[in-house]
Design an enzyme around this catalytic site. Structure first.
Site, PDB file in Angstrom:
ATOM      1  N   ASP A  28       0.866  -1.170   0.000  1.00 46.13           N
ATOM      2  CA  ASP A  28       0.000   0.000   0.000  1.00 46.13           C
ATOM      3  C   ASP A  28       0.904   1.220   0.000  1.00 46.13           C
ATOM      4  O   ASP A  28       1.586   1.488   0.991  1.00 46.13           O
ATOM      5  CB  ASP A  28      -0.908   0.014   1.233  1.00 46.13           C
ATOM      6  CG  ASP A  28      -1.943   1.122   1.190  1.00 46.13           C
ATOM      7  OD1 ASP A  28      -1.650   2.197   0.609  1.00 46.13           O
ATOM      8  OD2 ASP A  28      -3.038   0.927   1.730  1.00 46.13           O
ATOM      9  N   GLU A 118     -21.939  -6.407 -12.520  1.00 41.09           N
ATOM     10  CA  GLU A 118     -22.878  -6.950 -11.538  1.00 41.09           C
ATOM     11  C   GLU A 118     -24.289  -6.504 -11.876  1.00 41.09           C
ATOM     12  O   GLU A 118     -24.471  -5.376 -12.319  1.00 41.09           O
ATOM     13  CB  GLU A 118     -22.485  -6.491 -10.126  1.00 41.09           C
ATOM     14  CG  GLU A 118     -21.169  -7.100  -9.677  1.00 41.09           C
ATOM     15  CD  GLU A 118     -20.746  -6.666  -8.274  1.00 41.09           C
ATOM     16  OE1 GLU A 118     -21.461  -5.881  -7.641  1.00 41.09           O
ATOM     17  OE2 GLU A 118     -19.696  -7.130  -7.828  1.00 41.09           O
ATOM     18  N   HIS A 137     -22.551 -10.013  -4.038  1.00 41.14           N
ATOM     19  CA  HIS A 137     -22.007  -8.896  -3.262  1.00 41.14           C
ATOM     20  C   HIS A 137     -23.120  -8.328  -2.397  1.00 41.14           C
ATOM     21  O   HIS A 137     -24.028  -7.681  -2.880  1.00 41.14           O
ATOM     22  CB  HIS A 137     -21.445  -7.829  -4.190  1.00 41.14           C
ATOM     23  CG  HIS A 137     -20.783  -6.708  -3.469  1.00 41.14           C
ATOM     24  ND1 HIS A 137     -19.655  -6.891  -2.721  1.00 41.14           N
ATOM     25  CD2 HIS A 137     -21.099  -5.409  -3.367  1.00 41.14           C
ATOM     26  CE1 HIS A 137     -19.295  -5.735  -2.192  1.00 41.14           C
ATOM     27  NE2 HIS A 137     -20.163  -4.824  -2.565  1.00 41.14           N
TER      28      HIS A 137
END
Length: 180
Positions: A28, A118, A137
Site C-alpha cells: 500500500d 454486476e 455482493h
C-alpha cells in the site's frame, strides 16, 4: 498472507491473520509504516507481495490506477497454487486471466463476491469453476446494515460540524486515528 491495500479493512484482515499465526506482507503506497510495524505487518512492493504470498487478498478502491491491477503478468509472478480473495471491488482483477489461471492450476482457487459486471452473469467462467467460492455482493444489503450506515453518517456529520476531523472522507487517503 499478502494484503493489497492496508487501509481500515486491510489492516483488520491483517490483524486477524496475525492472530492465527500467519506471516503478513502488504502493499500500500499510502500505508503508515509505524502502524504496519506495530501490527506485525511487513510492507513491501506489489511485486514482493505477489511473489511471496500463498494467499492474496485485495482491499483497494477501484480507480484508474487499480483497474485490472491483477492480470496475466501479475498472476505469472505469483506462487503456483496461490489463492486469491477479492471482496473489495469488481474490476480489480482481469477475470479472463483469473479464470485461465484457475483452469491451469496456477491459482488453486479464488473467493469472490465482486465482479466487473454486476449482477454477475451465470455464464461468467469464475462462477462456473468449482475451485472458486463465489457469493453475491451483499455489502450493506440488510436492513440492520442500512440503519447502521445512516447512523454512522449522521454521527460523522456532527463530528465535522463540531470541529473534529472526518473519519471517512471521500477521495482522501485513510489516516488511522493514531496518525492524525
Amino acid at each position: 498472507l499478502g494484503v493489497i491495500g492496508l487501509g481500515r479493512i486491510g489492516l483488520e484482515v491483517a490483524r486477524r491473520a496475525k492472530a492465527f499465526g500467519m506471516t503478513v506482507v502488504a502493499y500500500d503506497p499510502y500505508a503508515n509504516r509505524a502502524l504496519a510495524e506495530r501490527n506485525g505487518v511487513a510492507l513491501g512492493t506489489l511485486e514482493t507481495v505477489l511473489a511471496d504470498a500463498d494467499f492474496i487478498t485485495l482491499h483497494v478502491p477501484l480507480t484508474d490506477q487499480t483497474r485490472r491491477m491483477i492480470g496475466r503478468e501479475q498472476i505469472d509472478r505469483m506462487k503456483d497454487g496461490v489463492r486469491i480473495i477479492n471482496c473489495a471491488r469488481g474490476g480489480l482483477i482481469d477475470e479472463d486471466a483469473l479464470a485461465e489461471a484457475v483452469r491451469s492450476g496456477k491459482v488453486s482457487g479464488a473467493a469472490l463476491d465482486v465482479f466487473a459486471s454486476e449482477p454477475v452473469s451465470p455464464d461468467n467462467p469464475l462462477v462456473q469453476l468449482l475451485e472458486n467460492v463465489v457469493t453475491p455482493h451483499l455489502g450493506a444489503s440488510t436492513e440492520e446494515a442500512q440503519v447502521a450506515v445512516a447512523v454512522d453518517v449522521a454521527e460523522q456529520v456532527v463530528d465535522v460540524l463540531q470541529g473534529r476531523p472526518p473519519r471517512s472522507p471521500v477521495n482522501l487517503p485513510y489516516l488511522a486515528p493514531e496518525a492524525y
